[in-house]
Design an enzyme around this catalytic site. Sequence first.
Site, PDB file in Angstrom:
ATOM      1  CG  LEU A 126     -20.272  43.210  -0.005  1.00 53.19           C
ATOM      2  CD1 LEU A 126     -20.044  42.280   1.183  1.00 53.19           C
ATOM      3  CD2 LEU A 126     -21.512  44.055   0.209  1.00 53.19           C
ATOM      4  N   GLY A 153     -10.376  45.129  -0.911  1.00 51.67           N
ATOM      5  CA  GLY A 153      -9.471  45.268   0.221  1.00 51.67           C
ATOM      6  C   GLY A 153      -8.036  45.301  -0.238  1.00 51.67           C
ATOM      7  CG  MET A 204      -4.622  40.628   0.385  1.00 49.82           C
ATOM      8  SD  MET A 204      -3.160  39.768   0.984  1.00 49.82           S
ATOM      9  CE  MET A 204      -2.890  38.663  -0.359  1.00 49.82           C
ATOM     10  CE  LYS A 235      -9.348  40.669   1.296  1.00 52.21           C
ATOM     11  NZ  LYS A 235      -8.832  41.312   2.511  1.00 52.21           N
ATOM     12  CG  ASP A 277      -3.746  48.567   7.473  1.00 49.82           C
ATOM     13  OD1 ASP A 277      -3.510  49.772   7.684  1.00 49.82           O
ATOM     14  OD2 ASP A 277      -4.227  48.142   6.422  1.00 49.82           O
TER      15      ASP A 277
END
Lengths: 851, 182
Positions: A86, A89, A91, A109, A216
Site C-alpha cells: 500500500l 512509511g 520506517m 506494517k 508529524d
Amino acid sequence: MNEAEWKRLKAAVSRALDLPEEERARALDAALGPTGALREEAARILAALQAPGGPLGTLAPESSAPAGAGWRPPDRLADLALLRELGRGSMGVVLLAWQESLAREVAVKILPPADAADPAVVERFAAEARKAARIQHPAIVTVHAVGFDSGLHYFVMERVEGHDLGREIELQIAGTRERLLPAFHSRDYLPAVARLCRTVALALAHAHAHALVHRDVKPSNVLLDTQGQPRVVDFGIARDAREGELVSRSRLEGTPYYMSPEQVRIRGQHVDHRTDVYSLGIVLYELLTLRRPFDGRTTGEVLRKILDVEPRLVRRDNPRVPRDLEAVCLKAIAKSPDERYATAAELAQDLERFLGHEAVQARPVSALRRGARTALRRWRLGAALGSAATAAILGGLLVERQVEAAAAGRARDVVAVGVEAARTIARDPRASDESTWDRVEALRQELAHAGGAGLESLAPELAAAARAELERLSTVLTAEADLALERARANASPDRERDVADALRLLERSRRIGSRDATSTRGETSEALLPRLSVRVRPPGTAATVHLRPFDLVRGEPGPRVLLGELPIESRPVPPGWHRIVVDCGDGRFAECTREFEAVGRDVVVEIQLPPPLAEAARGMLRVKGGRLPASGAADRSCQLAEVELEVADFLLDAREVANGPYRAFLDATGRPAPLLWREDPALLAAPDFDRLPVVDVSIEDAIAYCEWRGARLPTHAEWELVARRELGSPAALPAAELVRGSSANVHGAAFALDASHAERAARYLRSVRAVADGDPVGFAHLLGNVWELTESPVCVAGEPRGAHGTAARLALGGAWDAGTQHGSLHAVVHSGTKGAFLMRGFRCAKSVDP
Amino acid sequence: MSSPIPSDPARDARPSRPSHLDELFDLTYAELHRIARGLLRSPTSGGTHQATSLMHEAFVRMASRSEGWNDREHFVRSIACAMRRILVDHARARAARGVRRDGGSELDALVAGVEAVSGDLVRLDEALEALGRLDPDAVRIVELRYFASLSVEECAAALGISTRQVERELQFARGWLRGRLS
C-alpha cells in the site's frame, strides 16, 4: 504521438500502477480502449516495469527510500496472507493483508530485515506500535496487534480504504473525480474542510490527553476513508511526553513544510502538543488555499520562512473563505506557541463555532499588528546589516546547520566543537578555513540564543567558559588586524591591498564574536583607507552641485541624496559602497551615474557630459509614473522585493532591450572591447537580423558603460519590476513560473543545445527586439523572457546571510528564453566581473525624471 | 556588419575562465564527488580514481560552456546533463574503437561499470532523446535521479514538485524506456 495522447497515456499508466496487478488491464481498457497504439504502448510499459532488472532498475539504487527498497516481503506472516503493497512509511512497508483467523482485511506494517538488524530501530518500531495501540479513537487508525514472525517485526492495523489527504489535495488541484471531498469550488467544500480538521483536532486532543504528541501531522498522515472521514496514522516519530526523550531520527528525512517554528529551532524541551496544533493549522491552510503557506525550493528556504515569514492571508488566495475561518487558521499557525490555541480541543471548538455560525474566539489579525510584525522583521534586517555581527543569523544555511547540529546531538556538541575551532583560529587566524569559522559562528549563535531554558540555564559554567574563549579569540583577531594595518601603512609591501582587506575582515570578525565593540587601536588609518571621488564635467566650467545616493543593501534602492559639494570635486573621500552620483545644475539639467567604491582606497574619476545626450529626446524610452511597489511575499530570489515595500519615483525606461546595432555603435565610438562571443564565433555577426537581436555576453561593467555613454543608467530592480508587474497585470508580484510558461513571451526555449554553435543558438533562442511592435514604441517589449535583464540593484537573497553578496552582485530580472522550461524564479544573481551567461543576459537603460 | 571588432588583449591572452567558477568549484566539489560516487555505486565500476576523473571532466565541460548558474538547483541540473553527455560520448567512442570491458582509460572502465547496470548507454541515450521530444520534464527527472544521483526528495526540491510526482514520473519514464529498449 501528440501531447494530448501522451498525457492520456501517462495518466492511464500512473492510475493503473496504483491498482493491484489483476485490475490493471481492465483499467487500461477503460481509459484507453481495448485496442489501439496507445493501449499497446501502455501494456508494454507495464510489462517492462514488472520484469525484473532491466536498464535503470538498479543504477543508483533508491537511496532515499528509508525502508529498504530492494526488499520484497514474503507472501505470509502468521495468520496473515499478504496481498500487495500500500505504501512505505517513515520506517516500514505497509501492506494490504487478509487476516484468516478473523476473516477481515487489515493493513500490516513490516520493518524490513535490513533495519531489523539495528536494535535501536526495532525498539523504535515496537514503541510506535505500543503507543499507537494505547489509544482508541474513531479518527485514529487502530492498531490491532504487534508480532514477530519469520524474522520480521510487524504490526497489524485497521485497513482504511480510500487515500490520504496529500493525494486528495493533488486530486483537488487536478480537479478530477476520484476526490473524496466535495469539489474545491463547490459550496460544500469549506464546511467539509472545517469538519475534517475539527475531527482531526479532536483525535489529536485525545492523543494529547494520553500524553502522546504526534509531531508529524501532515496530509500524508491523514487517511480519508471512502466516506471522506479522516483517520490519523503513523505515530512514527511521536514523542511520548511522559518519557520525555525524543525519538526524532527521521524528522529531517521527511518534508519540512509542516514543521512548527519550535521544531525548526529545536529547543527540544519546548516542543509540546501545540506543535500538532500548528501542523494541523498548516494542513487547514493548505486545504483552504490548495497551496502551502511556506514553500521554497530548498529545505533551508522553507525553514527560514517557517521562522521568519508571516503567511499570506488565506483570503488572498481564496476570497471565498469567510473571515472567521481565516482567523481560526491563522491563529493555529501563529509563530509563537503562546499565541496559538492552547489545546487541540480549543481549535476543534472554534471550528465547531464556525460550523454553527457562531462567533469564533480567534480574532482576525489586524492590519496594524501584521504591519508591526513586518516592521519588526525589517528592523531586524536593518540591524543585521548595520552591525554585520548578526548578518548570518537569518541565513537559511545556518538555520539548517543548526537544526542538524541540534538534531544530531545537542547544544553541548556545538559548544565543544566551537571552542575547539576558536582555539584553532587563535593559533593562526589568517590560515583558518571557512568551515572552522562556521563552527565558531554556530557557537556564537548558540550562546546568543541561550536565554531562557537554553544552554545558559542548563550549563551556566559551560556557557561562561565558551564566552571567555570567544573573548580571547576576539582580542587575538584585533591584534592581528593591527599588525596587518601596520604592515599596510609601512607601504613597502606590494601586498598592501591584501593586508588592508585582511585587517578589515579580521576586525569585522573580532567585532562579531567579541562582546565589546572592538575597534582598531589605529583609528586614524581608517580615513586613509577611504576611497576617493573626482568628478569631471563637460563642458568645463559648468556650475553644479554633486550629490551621493548610497544604495541600501536591504532595499536594493538608492537612498536619499547626500550633498557632497559644488564643482569642482577632486579626490573627495566617500564611504565605501555602491553609490549613485547625481550632478545637478539646479536649472532642470542633471546627469547621473552609478559607481562602486571599494573599501581599499582607489580613486574613482567620473566624467560626465552635461546635459546628457539623451536628455533632449529620450528616444526609445517611455515615461513611467512612479508609485508604490508592494512587497510580493513571493518566493523570490530577492529578499528586497519579497519582503520590503518600496516607493518608486517617476522615471524613463527603454521600451526594448539594448540591441546589437546600437551596442556596436557604442563600441565604435569608445573603443571598448566587444563581447567575447562576437570574437569566438564571427558567424554570429552574420546571423539574420543580428543588429536587432538583444546584445548579450556583457558584464555588469560593460552594461553600465553603455548606459552612461547614452546619458542613462541601468534601472533599479524596483523600477523594472514596477513596470513588469503593471504590464503583466499582476500588481502584487511577478507571475509564477508556471504562468510564465503559458505566456506569449519568448520563454519557450528548448533545453540548451550543447553542441550547437553560438550563431545557431542565437538564431534558435533569441528574438529580435523589434519582434513585438515596429515603429514608435507602444509598450514595453520582452519584460518577461528573451534575456535576463540586469538592474543596478545590489542583491539580498532569501535564505542567505544578509549582505552575503556584498555590493559586488546585481539582481537580474525577468528570465531568459528558457524561463518556461526552467522551474526557477524570475530573479537571478549576477556577480561583478562575470562574463558567462552568454546567450542569457542583456539589459535596457533607464533614467530619472527628476535629479 | 563589417566594422572591425575591438579586442581586449588582456582577455585574449588568458584562457577565459570566469573567477566565479573557481568559487563554484570549491563550493560544489563535494557535490560533484557525491554524484560521481553515486554513479559508481555498482560493484564492477572501480574506485576513487574514476570518480575523480569523471568529476574533472564534468567540471571542465561545464566551465568551458558556462552560462552561469542561478542557484544550486540550476547547477545540479547542468551537471546532470554534463554527466550524461560524458558517459554517452565515451560509450560511443568506446564502441567505435571496439574496446572491451577492461581496455583503455579509467573512463572506459567507468562506462563499462555503469553499463553493467544501465544497459547500453548509447541506446539509452537515444531512448532518452526520443522521450525528450515527447516529455522534456520526464527526461530532466531521469537525468537528475540517475546522472546526478539525486534522491527522490532532492529531485523534488530541485524541480519544485512533490516527491510523489517525482516517483510517478520516474516510474513511468523507467517503464517507457525499458519498453523501448527491450
